[in-house]
Design a protein around this motif. Structure first.
Motif: not given
Length: 391
Positions: A13-19, A48-50, A54-56
């Motif tokens: 899976p693609i992780e988020s860089n939203f932070v 958000t996808y972030l 974070m939950l997964r």
């Protein structure tokens, strides 16, 4: 083959860089009015996808098993993230954050950043550099190039020779504080120096040879005007008259690829040619070095001359002189009639009558022309009032 099949069957899976960009997005939400306090900001983050990632996969975002067990929905972690972002924005003077009550409100810097898509790191840099008591045109150009938007431009060794040549031939403002090599040429030390040279080369319409420099110049051409306009709005709202005037000139120079101290006819470079433009600049230059050189006012005097005389000044024929006059007549110009009347000891009423004094052409003027007007206190170098006029 089994390795590739594994990628297809069990993809990563693609992780988020939203932070990394949370502060910029939070500022946009506060300016837009959708978020007004930390509780709403925490709820907004859950959309958000972030939040989903974070939950997964909490370990990828610095959340250990104990923290996940104590906070299964990660609402507490979301509140921590938006609080840190709000503190950063408040330190950069982009929003006003009251941590006790949790209220968030927009301020001028934040509105400008949201309107022009300026990163919060750039605003922090601007706050530091604009604090100088006096700012020259060269300093303001360098502040534009100090934006984090240009940090991704790499300084390559194979570009050094061409950059030094461009600095010597196409840059009105030299590199300040940079050392020199054995041949006396100034050294380019970082990405800010490179952007500083390429910005001036773009305005000067210099011809580049290196493919990487051409690519970087295109990036500067598409972003420098936006950054310059943002800085102009910041200084305008801070009531800094001198810096505001200089920044609007720089922004117009980037948009028109023509320096303000050269003839405005360079906007029609493809119509007239370099030789005609140089001849006009030489003919209209002041006779004394102490004389003020107002390029626009001197250019308007061509309208009172005969086409043959204008052609002689531009070293072209009568038809060329008539073409020069036609282009001069298209330069945006307003006739302003202003009447000032005192109302009280602290209030003045300005009655301003504006009249267009140029020939409109859709090819060059588009659908509208924007003008800025402000009342300036010459003693304190402060803007007392400003308005925008759209013709």
């Amino acid at each position: 083959f089994p390795r590739y099949m594994d990628k297809l069957v069990r993809p990563v899976p693609i992780e988020s860089n939203f932070v990394k960009h949370l502060a910029d997005h939070l500022n946009a939400e506060v300016v837009g009015g959708t978020v007004s306090n930390l509780r709403e900001a925490s709820r907004w983050l859950t959309y958000t996808y972030l939040y989903i990632r974070m939950l997964r996969n909490p370990l990828a975002y610095g959340i250990n098993a104990d923290q996940k067990a104590d906070d299964p929905t990660l609402r507490r972690r979301c509140l921590e993230l938006v609080t840190e972002a709000a503190k950063q924005l408040d330190a950069n003077k982009m929003i006003r954050a009251e941590l006790k009550s949790g209220n968030l409100s927009a301020v001028n810097h934040g509105r400008v950043a949201a309107s022009f898509y300026i990163q919060s790191e750039s605003i922090a840099t601007f706050n530091e550099l604009l604090a100088a008591p006096t700012l020259s045109d060269a300093s303001l150009c360098r502040i534009i190039c100090s934006a984090t938007e240009f940090n991704n431009m790499k300084l390559r060794q194979e570009e050094m020779d061409e950059l030094q040549k461009l600095e010597a031939s196409s840059c009105p403002f030299p590199l300040e504080g940079a050392g020199k090599d054995d041949s006396g040429r100034r050294l380019v030390t970082d990405s800010v120096d490179k952007a500083f040279i390429l910005l001036q080369s773009y305005i000067s319409r210099a011809k580049l040879k290196s493919f990487t420099l051409i690519s970087d110049t295109n990036y500067i051409a598409s972003n420098a005007g936006r950054v310059a306009r943002a800085l102009f709005e910041i200084c305008l709202r801070q009531q800094k008259a001198g810096a505001t005037t200089k920044l609007i000139r720089i922004a117009k120079s980037v948009g028109n690829q023509s320096w303000w101290f050269r003839t405005p006819l360079r906007q029609f470079h493809d119509e007239l040619g370099e030789s005609v433009l140089v001849a006009l600049e030489n003919a209209l230059a002041p006779s004394k070095s102490t004389e003020r050189y107002d390029t626009f006012d001197r250019l308007v005097t061509l309208l009172d001359m005969l086409p043959e005389e204008v052609g002689q000044m531009g070293r072209c024929n009568k038809q060329g002189g008539a073409k020069i006059q036609r282009l001069v007549g298209m330069l945006p110009k307003l006739h302003i009639d202003c009447t000032v009347k005192p109302i009280t000891g602290n209030v003045l009423r300005f009655q301003v009558h504006l009249e267009a004094d140029f020939e409109w052409n859709g090819r060059w003027h588009g659908g509208a022309q924007v003008f800025w007007f402000w009342v300036e206190d010459g003693d304190s170098n402060k803007i007392q009032h400003h308005e925008q006029f759209i013709l």
